[in-house]
Design a protein around this motif. Sequence first.
Motif, PDB file in Angstrom:
ATOM      1  N   UNK A 194       0.832  -1.207   0.000  1.00  0.00           N
ATOM      2  CA  UNK A 194       0.000   0.000   0.000  1.00  0.00           C
ATOM      3  C   UNK A 194       0.865   1.255   0.000  1.00  0.00           C
ATOM      4  N   UNK A 195       1.892   1.276   0.820  1.00  0.00           N
ATOM      5  CA  UNK A 195       2.767   2.449   0.880  1.00  0.00           C
ATOM      6  C   UNK A 195       3.511   2.659  -0.434  1.00  0.00           C
ATOM      7  N   UNK A 196       3.915   1.572  -1.078  1.00  0.00           N
ATOM      8  CA  UNK A 196       4.576   1.690  -2.378  1.00  0.00           C
ATOM      9  C   UNK A 196       3.633   2.273  -3.422  1.00  0.00           C
ATOM     10  N   UNK A 197       2.362   1.892  -3.351  1.00  0.00           N
ATOM     11  CA  UNK A 197       1.373   2.433  -4.281  1.00  0.00           C
ATOM     12  C   UNK A 197       1.256   3.935  -4.116  1.00  0.00           C
ATOM     13  N   UNK A 198       1.140   4.394  -2.875  1.00  0.00           N
ATOM     14  CA  UNK A 198       0.960   5.822  -2.641  1.00  0.00           C
ATOM     15  C   UNK A 198       2.200   6.614  -3.040  1.00  0.00           C
ATOM     16  N   UNK A 199       3.366   6.059  -2.813  1.00  0.00           N
ATOM     17  CA  UNK A 199       4.583   6.760  -3.214  1.00  0.00           C
ATOM     18  C   UNK A 199       4.564   7.055  -4.707  1.00  0.00           C
ATOM     19  N   UNK A 200       4.064   6.104  -5.494  1.00  0.00           N
ATOM     20  CA  UNK A 200       4.019   6.263  -6.949  1.00  0.00           C
ATOM     21  C   UNK A 200       3.184   7.462  -7.361  1.00  0.00           C
ATOM     22  N   UNK A 201       2.148   7.768  -6.578  1.00  0.00           N
ATOM     23  CA  UNK A 201       1.216   8.827  -6.959  1.00  0.00           C
ATOM     24  C   UNK A 201       1.469  10.144  -6.238  1.00  0.00           C
ATOM     25  N   UNK A 244       4.263  16.992  -3.477  1.00  0.00           N
ATOM     26  CA  UNK A 244       4.288  16.766  -2.046  1.00  0.00           C
ATOM     27  C   UNK A 244       2.994  16.271  -1.452  1.00  0.00           C
ATOM     28  N   UNK A 245       1.988  15.996  -2.284  1.00  0.00           N
ATOM     29  CA  UNK A 245       0.687  15.559  -1.800  1.00  0.00           C
ATOM     30  C   UNK A 245       0.426  14.114  -2.202  1.00  0.00           C
ATOM     31  N   UNK A 246      -0.281  13.416  -1.338  1.00  0.00           N
ATOM     32  CA  UNK A 246      -0.735  12.068  -1.641  1.00  0.00           C
ATOM     33  C   UNK A 246      -2.180  12.121  -2.110  1.00  0.00           C
ATOM     34  N   UNK A 247      -2.561  11.235  -3.024  1.00  0.00           N
ATOM     35  CA  UNK A 247      -3.939  11.292  -3.536  1.00  0.00           C
ATOM     36  C   UNK A 247      -4.962  10.961  -2.466  1.00  0.00           C
ATOM     37  N   UNK A 248      -6.016  11.750  -2.450  1.00  0.00           N
ATOM     38  CA  UNK A 248      -7.147  11.417  -1.590  1.00  0.00           C
ATOM     39  C   UNK A 248      -8.076  10.457  -2.310  1.00  0.00           C
ATOM     40  N   UNK A 249      -8.126  10.572  -3.633  1.00  0.00           N
ATOM     41  CA  UNK A 249      -8.899   9.655  -4.467  1.00  0.00           C
ATOM     42  C   UNK A 249      -8.004   9.136  -5.581  1.00  0.00           C
ATOM     43  N   UNK A 250      -8.035   7.821  -5.795  1.00  0.00           N
ATOM     44  CA  UNK A 250      -7.241   7.228  -6.862  1.00  0.00           C
ATOM     45  C   UNK A 250      -7.919   7.434  -8.214  1.00  0.00           C
ATOM     46  N   UNK A 251      -7.140   7.414  -9.291  1.00  0.00           N
ATOM     47  CA  UNK A 251      -7.731   7.591 -10.624  1.00  0.00           C
ATOM     48  C   UNK A 251      -8.574   6.395 -11.028  1.00  0.00           C
TER      49      UNK A 251
END
Length: 680
Positions: free
Chosen positions: A360-367, A371-378
């Motif tokens: 999960x953390x690797x997924x968020x790093x990709x997006x 400096x912001x992490x996605x609140x909603x995925x594409x």
Amino acid sequence: MKFIYGKQDWKTFERGEENCYLMTNGLGGFSSLTAIGSCGRNDHAVLMACVKSPNHRYNMIHRLEETLTFCPEDACAALHISSQDYQSCDLLHGLPEQPEEAVESDGLGSAPMIGRTYNGVREEGYLCQTEFSYEDYPVWNYLIDGVEIRKTIVLAQGGNSVGISYEISNRSGKDVTLEVLPHLQFVPKGALLEREQKFVVEGRSILSEGKRLYCETNGCFRELSPVFHENLYYAYDVCDGRRETGRTLVNHSIRFTVSAGEKDVLELVYGMTPELPAVKEMCGDIRRRREQLAQQAGFSDETAKALAVSADQFISYRASTAKQTILAGFPFFEDWGRDTMIAINGCCLATHQYGTAKSILQTFRTYCKKGLMPNLFPEGGEAPGYNTVDAALLFILAVYEYYRETKDSVFVKSMYDTMAEIIDWYRQGTDFGIKMDEDGLILAGRDFDQVTWMDVRVGDILPTPRHGKPVEINAYWYNALCIMEEFGRLCPEKAKDYGSLAAQVKESFGQFWNEEAGCLKDVLSGTKADRQIRCNQIWAVSLPFSVLSPEREKQVVDVVFRKLYTPYGLRTLDPADEEFKPFYGGGQLERDLAYHQGTIWVFPLGGYYLAYLKVHGYSQAAKRSVKRQLECMEAALREGCVGQLPEIYDGANPVSSKGCFAQAWSVGEMLRVYDALEKG
């Protein structure tokens, strides 16, 4: 933990719909009905399939209508063992409750596509129901004139298949026939089945809207002339101002006869692939999975064991990233960045699901972007949504908690550049008004942005405007800086002086202190919102790096306990505040105006207990106190969704779960508390 309910729990039909079960398939699909087997919500389903993980969900089989007939048939009609409420059609149209004439076939199949309409009356099978239980899957027991029926529903893990079995023991002295009529929808979750939608039965499969549902059974599969069932009544959507009625289609039945004095089992399996697993196989898989999850989590407390298993219900595969994610809540929510970063610590780390956490953390790093992490995925061609100030800071905290559990320095090094990027963007400024001020504190939000978790916006109304410097965001910011200072020892070639900035933030954080109330201001904005007593301040205490003195930390914990604490969650606003809303319900506007204005949320309770333990030095006396307060969690697991914790309760009197009946961060944060109690 096995949950058992008896007739005392459904003294009335309405009481029988108070509780439901949830099984998920790891793809975003699920199965959920009430304890009496009815659909009390539009989103209840025997099979809510997910055709593209985790959000493309289709309500394939909404419910099961089940009748028992004694043979030879006497003058009595078939007896329902199923339960379902209907809105009376004479109430709607001034018409008697009777079928309309069938509409002619359009020639696309052997049966007409548009069928008769039936405005049903309440099915009251709950009157012959003797038991409902849930451990690995739901089980219902019925007793009718010497016939015992044990019904089981089981959902396949990793596939869109559901199995239903009926163990029938016939001591009635007559042959009996059980008939099962699946009520179909084949519509996206939340949509209304239109009367123009066409269904075709081909052998033992049903085709509609390009989706095919296969069936395997040892019963007699019979195609029927299609009948639309109108006005299924959803009591738990009515109270939330959602659509109160629904429509289903019945176009086939399964019949199964058991001779007098005999025992036999009817099995049905429905799924979206031709090769379907057997019911026994699915049951065995779920039992083994539950045992493995409980063993891996390693809790000694029975409630904690149950929550560890329940936490797995939120883990799902995401097709767009080909990795795992956490779904925020059932039946309404999808996977959101903020919710994931809060839930991951309990749902994954406290349960020792380290591989899942890493994925999960690797997924968020990709997006990560600016400096912001996605609140909603594409989804499809859509871009990710980044309207959250906390997700990126919580990401750094999650990496730190992962490292504390695993000592995986290689992983930290792989994440270091992303975490440093987050800090740099927050310092220089990024989207949504997020920027470090001259005093080192973080500003966030502008215009109609809502970037903290209290993120409701109703048109031009912001019920909880928190623009400025929110208290929990700056506590996260301080902790992120302290974490990066520590991680610098793992990556000395990239290390920066985060410590001096952290010291400045700690000194500036004193601006949050409300001397009169003896606690923290909720936000620094120059408005009356600054002095509102809210639950957000608890995270300034519970986080690993202390931004307050020990004396002030204890004061915060005591004020939160006096003003906001309940055994089921923390109030979002002091009841003495003029803006306090004691009740959550009604239409969308009413709900949104109450959502963070006093409504009790379960997940901040985890922060409170961790803060309480911290300020009392994790003493044995403190642990005993928390354990006593946690005893009511078992009762909470019995109410609403069995084995789960909900999103919210009413602010005044938390007697009934509301919002999502199963919420990931509620479960995750309580698991962190149990984990802390069992460590050291």
